[in-house]
Design a protein around this motif. Structure first.
Motif, PDB file in Angstrom:
ATOM      1  N   VAL A 182       4.306  -5.463   4.357  1.00 60.55           N
ATOM      2  CA  VAL A 182       5.016  -4.688   3.420  1.00 60.55           C
ATOM      3  C   VAL A 182       4.644  -4.440   2.074  1.00 60.55           C
ATOM      4  O   VAL A 182       4.600  -3.337   1.797  1.00 60.55           O
ATOM      5  CB  VAL A 182       6.708  -4.914   3.637  1.00 60.55           C
ATOM      6  N   PHE A 183       4.187  -5.252   1.649  1.00 63.83           N
ATOM      7  CA  PHE A 183       3.633  -5.350   0.141  1.00 63.83           C
ATOM      8  C   PHE A 183       2.488  -6.052  -0.262  1.00 63.83           C
ATOM      9  O   PHE A 183       2.657  -7.319   0.126  1.00 63.83           O
ATOM     10  CB  PHE A 183       4.627  -5.417  -0.751  1.00 63.83           C
ATOM     11  N   LEU A 184       1.464  -5.475  -0.990  1.00 70.24           N
ATOM     12  CA  LEU A 184       0.311  -6.422  -1.209  1.00 70.24           C
ATOM     13  C   LEU A 184      -0.258  -5.710  -2.551  1.00 70.24           C
ATOM     14  O   LEU A 184      -0.588  -4.340  -2.700  1.00 70.24           O
ATOM     15  CB  LEU A 184      -0.739  -6.171  -0.131  1.00 70.24           C
ATOM     16  N   ASP A 185      -0.499  -6.652  -3.432  1.00 66.86           N
ATOM     17  CA  ASP A 185      -0.998  -6.281  -4.761  1.00 66.86           C
ATOM     18  C   ASP A 185      -1.837  -7.446  -5.416  1.00 66.86           C
ATOM     19  O   ASP A 185      -1.264  -8.634  -5.441  1.00 66.86           O
ATOM     20  CB  ASP A 185      -0.021  -5.688  -5.805  1.00 66.86           C
ATOM     21  N   ASP A 186      -3.136  -7.294  -5.664  1.00 67.86           N
ATOM     22  CA  ASP A 186      -3.767  -8.221  -6.274  1.00 67.86           C
ATOM     23  C   ASP A 186      -3.947  -8.338  -7.641  1.00 67.86           C
ATOM     24  O   ASP A 186      -4.580  -9.154  -8.484  1.00 67.86           O
ATOM     25  CB  ASP A 186      -5.074  -8.428  -5.624  1.00 67.86           C
TER      26      ASP A 186
END
Length: 129
Positions: A21-25
């Motif tokens: 649903v959500f991914l941020d590096d």
């Protein structure tokens, strides 16, 4: 038995069809300078009225702000946190310091992602309130 079978089917369905649903590096931090806020940046994912951006010593003389104290946050490479604090203060990430901190010290561990350079993290210092 029918209820148990329905529950198992629902669980199997949710496991097999799960999605991210959500991914941020959080990207990378620029090499620290006063002009780039010592590698710090804001995050659009921090809810409004929750935490305040912990800007660096280039933009504040407040200990709480620059040291990402209670209720502050910043997106920054861990090894650059010290570069943005007020001189004379420090922010340890190593368990046992071996030398006295000094301005410009690089006293912080890289993040755990192999091969990335200056990988940023969302550093949040929660408050008791």
């Amino acid at each position: 038995m029918k209820k148990l079978l329905q529950t198992v089917i629902i669980l199997l369905f949710s496991i097999n069809y799960a999605q991210t649903v959500f991914l941020d590096d959080f990207g990378t931090s620029a090499t620290p300078t006063a002009a780039n806020d010592y590698g710090r940046k804001t995050s659009p994912y921090v809810p409004a009225n929750s935490f305040t951006y912990g800007t660096s010593k280039a933009n504040s003389t407040s200990y709480d702000v620059t040291n990402i104290n209670n209720s502050y946050y910043a997106v920054v490479a861990p090894e650059f946190i010290y570069s943005g604090v007020l001189p004379g203060y420090y922010f340890w990430t190593f368990a046992t310091p071996t030398t006295t901190p000094f301005e410009g010290a690089n006293r912080y561990a890289e993040d755990h992602t192999a091969g990335d350079v200056n990988g940023a993290v969302l550093a949040v210092n929660a408050s008791l309130l």
